[in-house]
Design an enzyme around this catalytic site. Structure first.
Site, mmCIF file in Angstrom:
data_model
loop_
_atom_site.group_PDB
_atom_site.id
_atom_site.type_symbol
_atom_site.label_atom_id
_atom_site.label_comp_id
_atom_site.label_asym_id
_atom_site.label_seq_id
_atom_site.Cartn_x
_atom_site.Cartn_y
_atom_site.Cartn_z
ATOM 1 C CG ASP A 36 -0.199 -0.057 2.536
ATOM 2 O OD1 ASP A 36 1.054 -0.029 2.521
ATOM 3 O OD2 ASP A 36 -0.853 -0.134 3.589
ATOM 4 N N GLY A 37 2.180 1.111 -0.078
ATOM 5 C CA GLY A 37 3.055 2.288 -0.167
ATOM 6 C C GLY A 37 3.581 2.767 1.178
ATOM 7 C CD GLU A 38 0.304 2.496 5.638
ATOM 8 O OE1 GLU A 38 0.629 1.672 6.517
ATOM 9 O OE2 GLU A 38 -0.835 3.013 5.566
ATOM 10 N NE ARG A 94 16.777 25.562 -2.395
ATOM 11 C CZ ARG A 94 16.845 25.347 -3.705
ATOM 12 N NH1 ARG A 94 17.529 26.179 -4.471
ATOM 13 N NH2 ARG A 94 16.243 24.329 -4.249
ATOM 14 C CG ASP A 168 23.444 33.746 -4.624
ATOM 15 O OD1 ASP A 168 24.370 33.523 -3.824
ATOM 16 O OD2 ASP A 168 22.596 32.892 -4.938
ATOM 17 C CE LYS A 191 20.213 33.282 -6.910
ATOM 18 N NZ LYS A 191 20.616 31.925 -6.580
ATOM 19 N NE ARG A 193 16.244 30.916 -7.237
ATOM 20 C CZ ARG A 193 16.734 29.970 -8.046
ATOM 21 N NH1 ARG A 193 15.979 29.453 -8.993
ATOM 22 N NH2 ARG A 193 17.964 29.545 -7.913
ATOM 23 C CG ASP A 218 25.555 28.866 -5.279
ATOM 24 O OD1 ASP A 218 25.487 29.248 -4.094
ATOM 25 O OD2 ASP A 218 24.682 29.109 -6.116
HETATM 26 C C1 R5P Z 1 20.314 30.191 -3.387
HETATM 27 O O1 R5P Z 1 20.201 31.201 -2.860
HETATM 28 C C2 R5P Z 1 21.459 29.223 -3.321
HETATM 29 O O2 R5P Z 1 22.589 29.709 -2.695
HETATM 30 C C3 R5P Z 1 21.772 28.736 -4.706
HETATM 31 O O3 R5P Z 1 22.328 29.779 -5.465
HETATM 32 C C4 R5P Z 1 20.539 28.225 -5.359
HETATM 33 O O4 R5P Z 1 19.898 27.326 -4.529
HETATM 34 C C5 R5P Z 1 20.841 27.586 -6.696
HETATM 35 O O5 R5P Z 1 19.648 27.168 -7.252
HETATM 36 P P1 R5P Z 1 19.542 26.850 -8.792
HETATM 37 O O6 R5P Z 1 20.573 25.830 -9.108
HETATM 38 O O7 R5P Z 1 18.135 26.319 -8.928
HETATM 39 O O8 R5P Z 1 19.732 28.131 -9.536
#
Ligand code: R5P
Length: 291
Positions: A36-38, A94, A168, A191, A193, A218
């Site tokens: 059942d997926g559990e 995030r 960023d 940056k 987004r 990053d």
């Molecule tokens: C965001 O603020 C993080 O430091 C990364 O820059 C971000 O999570 C990268 O996400 P993506 O690869 O979707 O651009």
């Protein structure tokens, strides 16, 4: 206190590295789904009075949280003195504010869930942006292991005359730490987004750094749009093909291929999330924090 290690599915390689580093015994377990997926969990062995290191990296966390919680509670009920969650990547960091009315602020909600099932948390460079420290959202003790020394060592060995590029404002904390460790100069960009895959990154000023190889650093590479936009700017300015270094290799969908196609010369990540780009081992840093 004796340490024992239990790996959740997909964490066997990392758990084996930790077991080797800490000279700790691994527990065997069965994880599967009922029809059942559990989730079904059964743990073998003896962990009475031990600290159990539950190794469960939490990318794509929705399907991983519940087996982790079942294992943690089973360990507790059957005598573990402490259950420490070793989550090299900690998801749900995030969404730390509501960007639109009615949105779930998932970081503190997830933190409360995790804090209710384990006694301690060890992770690597969680995404701390508007949250300054894990203790603001996690009610259990936590250790934040920094990958910077491992990234700096990798860059020093692989790239001659690097210029570190943080794409960023948030990345400044990681890129400046790597710069301190490696003695390389860095620039941090800005940056905006606008959506999951709609990212604009400012154009870097390179005039003082002629002849250097750009290394984009990053914490998370998810859609890779951040890195791709940065690679495009650097290529348009005539810089050598950039090296891309990330701590956490999420690489959603075809992000890895897209980043390669955009013109990155090398893509290297740490092993917090298993991925073909993993070339930087952070297990020794976690082991040092745990011993
Ligand atoms: C965001 O603020 C993080 O430091 C990364 O820059 C971000 O999570 C990268 O996400 P993506 O690869 O979707 O651009």
């Amino acid at each position: 206190m004796t340490q024992k290690i239990l790996a959740l599915p997909g964490n066997d390689v990392f758990a084996a590295r930790l077991a080797e580093q800490l000279d700790a015994e691994q527990l065997a377990a069965e994880f599967r789904s009922f029809p059942d997926g559990e989730s079904y969990v059964r743990i073998d062995g003896d962990w009475q009075g031990a600290e159990v290191l539950l190794v469960a990296t939490l990318d794509r966390p929705d399907s991983k949280f519940l087996p982790m919680a079942l294992a943690a509670q089973t360990l507790r009920v059957h005598g573990a003195a402490r259950v420490t969650l070793v989550a090299p990547y900690l998801g749900y960091m995030r969404q730390d504010k509501a960007f639109h009315p009615g949105e779930a602020i998932s970081a503190p909600i997830f933190a409360r869930l995790v804090s209710s099932v384990v006694d301690e948390l060890v992770t690597v460079d969680p995404h701390l942006h508007r949250i300054d420290a894990l203790g603001e959202v996690y009610s259990i003790p936590s250790i934040n292991v920094h990958a910077a020394p491992a990234l700096a060592a990798w860059i020093a060995e692989r790239v001659a005359d690097p210029l570190l590029v943080g794409p960023d404002v948030e990345s400044k904390q990681w890129v400046s730490a790597v710069a301190r460790e490696s003695g390389a100069p860095y620039v941090a960009l800005e940056k905006v987004r606008r959506g999951d895959r709609d990212v604009e990154v400012s154009v870097p000023h390179l005039k003082d750094y002629a002849g250097r190889t750009p290394v984009i650093v990053d914490d998370i590479v998810s859609t890779a749009r951040t890195m791709i936009e940065t690679v495009r700017h650097l290529r348009a300015l005539g810089a050598p093909a950039p090296v891309c270094v990330g701590v956490h290799a999420i690489f959603a969908g075809d992000a890895y291929a897209e980043l390669q196609k955009a013109g990155a010369s090398t893509i290297a990540t740490t092993n917090t999330i298993p991925h073909p780009s993993n070339d930087i081992d952070v297990a020794p840093l976690i082991a040092a924090a745990l011993s």
